[in-house]
Design an enzyme around this catalytic site. Structure first.
Site, short mmCIF file in Angstrom:
data_model
loop_
_atom_site.label_atom_id
_atom_site.label_comp_id
_atom_site.label_asym_id
_atom_site.label_seq_id
_atom_site.Cartn_x
_atom_site.Cartn_y
_atom_site.Cartn_z
N GLU A 197 0.62 -1.14 -0.34
CA GLU A 197 0.09 0.34 0.26
C GLU A 197 0.96 1.81 -0.08
O GLU A 197 0.27 2.09 -0.81
CB GLU A 197 -0.57 -0.42 0.93
CG GLU A 197 -1.82 -0.53 1.47
CD GLU A 197 -1.36 -2.65 1.71
OE1 GLU A 197 -0.19 -2.85 2.05
OE2 GLU A 197 -2.36 -3.41 1.26
N HIS A 254 -12.00 -4.93 8.36
CA HIS A 254 -13.07 -5.42 7.25
C HIS A 254 -14.24 -3.98 7.28
O HIS A 254 -14.75 -3.92 6.55
CB HIS A 254 -13.38 -6.35 6.74
CG HIS A 254 -12.16 -7.29 6.80
ND1 HIS A 254 -11.80 -8.33 7.66
CD2 HIS A 254 -11.99 -7.66 4.81
CE1 HIS A 254 -10.89 -8.86 6.32
NE2 HIS A 254 -10.89 -8.82 5.50
#
Ligand SMILES: Cc1ncc(C[n+]2csc(CCOP(=O)(O)OP(=O)(O)O)c2C)c(N)n1
Length: 807
Positions: free
Chosen positions: A528, A595
């Protein structure tokens, strides 16, 4: 020079004339003087802090010989000699930054905003448009966190590959000549212990980005020796796995060379850069045996942690001393001539320092005199003449006044004369207000794009629907938007984990790699931080990256680079550079700790300088993407994770409609309570509003949809004037983004005037969201809790009309 690579360098490719060598020496000597005098300036109190490039002069002269116009540097504070050699900044500009001279003409790198030795060339014209980067030596703006120059380096190099291999970019001559540009990185040895270095090297290797990375290895990171920094205490050893095999394009060419060996350094850099440029094979030059004669910075002395032997070695093997010896041994010049040159350089640099100091101080002295005169005027008619004269004299007695000293004297004078009716006071008050405005701009401008291509200037184009507008899955709306964007503008590239072959995990880019090719729509590794770096670097070289972070929760891996680098590009250069990156991510409303997180307040507060958009569905998202692609600002768009399969209609003008930034949308009109929310919460708030409607409570539901900027025209305040009650709902932690919205409305829009009930926030719980539907129910706001919160509010106001029935 010992080369660890298969690559052979011809032994005597050094074709420099004595004059060129002497010129190099003189520059190295000047640069050393800058370091010596710079340190003295700090010790004398004329600057706050200094960090210098002493000891690194010789390798940087060599590096400069390989640097061409159009190339980019992404480096750190030790690089002053490289910067001087290429004329990226003058020595006067270097001193100006040391003094924090807050004028972009004096310090073009940061206009007095960054501490010293934070370099950066101006890629933009004053109107914000791009300069011809092929006519410049380019330097991306430095940041202080060690290693943070690395992610951006990935993109700066990768852009060359795109420019070489994508025919549709060939016309962009101001950014590239067939991708022949190198991105030069520099890093300290100790910083090689940072994860970002390794992630970046790996990404550079995978991407085959033409990067030439130099490691300046003086064996220490402040006081900590390589033994404590890295396995085997030796970067060359560690890097061996990255080395390419003969005939292969996979991997790096690796070189190790001594930092005091001028001729070997020049040979190495010229040969290494030639291969990087021609073949797009990256290289790493590990420069060993260099010293740090003045220690790490002005904050300490290295005698405290280096042994006597080490200090002696640093003296004996000082690069400038060794170069001098080498020149004499090889008959390039004589001792007498060198002595004469050195004497001249000492005078020259002292003169430059004086010029820089004078230029820094002169306007402040003028302003001080103005203030002194105005205090005089007041004193002439005041009964506190003596005290006012004393304030003035104290101000005039400060040897190196700061602007804050002027402000203090003004405040003291106004306080002294507060009860007197003296017309001259008005001049001082007006002057103070004017200077406050000037200084607010001087230090605060360009947090956001101030040019004509700002996202806030993009005109709204409403979506158009007709009988022919198809109803599709949400992801297909995005897919149509991205297809149009890629087709319309060859500078648009998209990348991220699973973005290429799969078309992203939710199929927004489905089929677009086949259509536009592997370089326009591409997969990345799971990295990322360097996905964002890849985007920053490519954007700084004129491309329009859409960088995907697969899930909102994982943006934390990239947050430091978003915050320290991307969000500050415009501000830290006072509009000299830009990186119009669009970060695409998705989140909220799935279940589980990692999540379903909602880091919105963290983002809001850490990425000031970027836009942060939270569309409730894919059509709103597409409108934001269209707006952003017509502008040149960096932004994050958080899509709703469970919205990709919900049905939406594709606007007929999918390729051009826009959703304006900073404009909330009223989803449902009502007179009793205003609920402000955004993103995934919009749907449940609307459901709760239906339910409340059945109880005769008319809720006005507002989708904020843009957190940065937030409600630029006061839509929410207007709603509050009507309802006099307000609830903020989201999935963030208590005191998170709901508190931010509350402050925006109550404080900035003066919403408190209109309140008849206490304002409420209804966020998620302080703990992380739990996995499973029951866990989710007790982790986040839901229809029931929203209903009860609003109903209770109405009950407090009208207990008879709305009796409690659930408590
Ligand atoms: C992320 C981060 N951690 C710590 C620091 C404080 N710091 C500044 S320079 C430095 C040492 C860097 O050593 P090295 O990479 O060898 O470079 P050198 O200064 O020796 O050239 C440290 C720890 C920082 N600026 N950034």
């Amino acid at each position: 020079m010992s080369s660890l690579t298969e690559q052979k360098i011809k032994p005597s490719s050094l074709k420099l004339t004595p004059t060129e060598i002497i010129q190099d020496y003189r520059l190295a000597f000047q640069s050393r003087q800058v370091s010596l005098l710079g340190r003295k300036e700090v010790m004398a109190g004329k600057a706050k802090f200094g960090i210098f490039g002493d000891g690194k002069e010789i390798p940087q002269l060599a590096l400069a010989k390989a640097f061409r116009q159009g190339d980019f540097r992404s480096g750190y504070y030790r690089d002053q000699t490289l910067i001087f050699a290429l004329g990226m900044h003058t020595m006067q500009e270097y001193f100006a930054q040391l003094y924090a001279h807050a004028d972009v003409e004096a310090d073009p790198a940061s206009a007095g905003r960054a501490m010293n030795a934070h370099f950066g060339t101006r890629s933009l014209n004053p109107d914000g448009s791009w300069k011809n980067l092929m006519e410049m030596y380019n330097c991306s703006a430095d940041v202080s966190p060690t290693g943070s120059q690395m992610p951006r380096l990935v993109g700066l190099g990768y852009a060359s590959r795109l420019y070489r291999e994508l025919k549709e970019l060939q016309h962009l001559k101001q950014f590239s000549n067939n991708g022949n540009e190198i991105a030069f990185g520099t890093i300290g040895n100790a910083t090689c212990a940072e994860g970002m270095l390794w992630e970046s090297i790996n990404a550079i290797g995978v991407l085959k980005a033409p990067v030439l990375l130099s490691i300046w290895d003086d064996e220490y990171g402040i006081s900590v020796h390589n033994e404590q920094q890295m396995t085997k205490a030796n970067m060359s050893e560690l890097l061996k796995g990255f080395q390419r095999q003969r005939g292969s394009r996979d991997g790096f060419d690796l070189y190790t060379v001594k930092g005091w060996d001028y001729s070997a350094l020049v040979e190495t850099y010229l040969a290494a850069a030639e291969v990087v440029r021609r073949e797009h094979v990256p290289a790493i030059v590990h420069v060993v045996e260099i010293n740090q004669p003045q220690g790490h910075s002005t904050s300490g002395s290295h005698e405290r942690y280096k042994s006597k032997e080490r200090l002696q070695w640093e003296e004996d093997f000082d690069g400038i001393r060794k170069m001098r010896e080498w020149m004499i041994e090889n008959g390039i010049t004589t001792v007498a001539e060198l002595d004469r040159f050195e004497e001249e350089e000492v005078k020259l640099v002292a003169g430059i320092r004086d010029q820089a100091w004078k230029a820094y101080l002169a306007p402040i002295l003028m302003e001080r005199q103005e203030v002194a005169n105005m205090i005089d005027d007041i004193a002439a008619s005041s009964t506190h003449q003596t005290e006012l004269q004393r304030i003035k004299s104290s101000l005039l007695a400060i040897p190196n006044p700061l602007r804050r000293d002027l402000m203090l004297a003004i405040r003291q004078a106004l306080m002294m004369a507060r009860e007197e009716n003296i017309p001259a006071k008005q001049n001082l008050i007006a002057w103070k207000q004017q200077q406050d405005t000037i200084n607010t701009d001087r230090y605060g401008s360009h947090l956001y794009n101030q040019a004509a291509d700002s996202a806030l200037q993009v005109a709204e184009i409403k979506p158009i629907y007709s009988d022919k507008s198809p109803t599709v899955n949400g992801f297909e709306v995005l897919n149509a938007c991205f297809d149009a964007a890629l087709g319309r503008d060859p500078r648009v590239i998209a990348f991220g984990e699973d973005v290429g072959k799969l078309g992203d995990v939710n199929q927004g880019f489905k089929g677009l790699q086949e259509k536009y090719g592997e370089l326009r729509v591409s997969d990345t590794g799971i990295r990322e931080c360097t996905i964002i770096g890849q985007a920053i670097g490519t954007a700084m070289r004129g491309l329009r990256p859409i960088a995907e972070i697969q899930y909102l929760d994982y943006i934390l891996y990239a947050l430091q680079i978003l915050s320290d680098d991307l969000a500050t590009v415009q501000w830290r250069t006072r509009g000299g550079q830009k990186a119009p990156v669009i970060v695409r991510t998705r989140g909220h409303r799935l279940e589980g700790i990692w999540h379903a997180g909602s880091l919105m307040a963290g983002l809001i507060h850490l990425v000031r300088g970027m836009h942060l958009l939270v569309p409730r569905n894919m059509t709103q998202a597409a409108g934001f993407y269209n707006a952003l692609l017509r502008a040149e600002d960096p932004a994050i768009v958080v899509e709703v994770l469970n919205g990709y399969r919900l049905k939406e209609r594709v606007p007929d003008n999918i390729d051009e409609f826009t959703v304006p930034l900073g404009v909330p949308e009223i989803l449902r009109a009502g007179k009793d309570v205003t609920i402000v929310t955004y993103g995934a919460c919009c749907r449940i708030v609307m459901e709760a509003a239906d339910l409340l409607g059945k109880m005769s409570i008319a809720v006005e539901v507002i989708d904020a949809q843009s957190l940065l900027p937030f409600d630029l025209h006061g839509v929410i305040g207007e709603s509050l004037k009507k309802t006099n009650r307000i609830v903020f709902v989201d999935e963030d932690v208590p005191g998170g983004a709901t508190a931010y919205m509350l402050q925006e409305v109550l404080e900035k829009q003066n919403g408190y005037h209109w309140l008849d009930s206490a304002p409420r926030t209804l966020p998620g719980k302080a703990h992380r969201p739990v996995y499973g539907s029951d866990g989710d129910y007790w982790s986040k706001p839901n229809v029931e809790t929203i209903f009860e919160t609003v109903y209770e509010l109405m009950h407090e106001a009208h207990p008879q009309r709305y009796p409690l029935f659930f408590k």
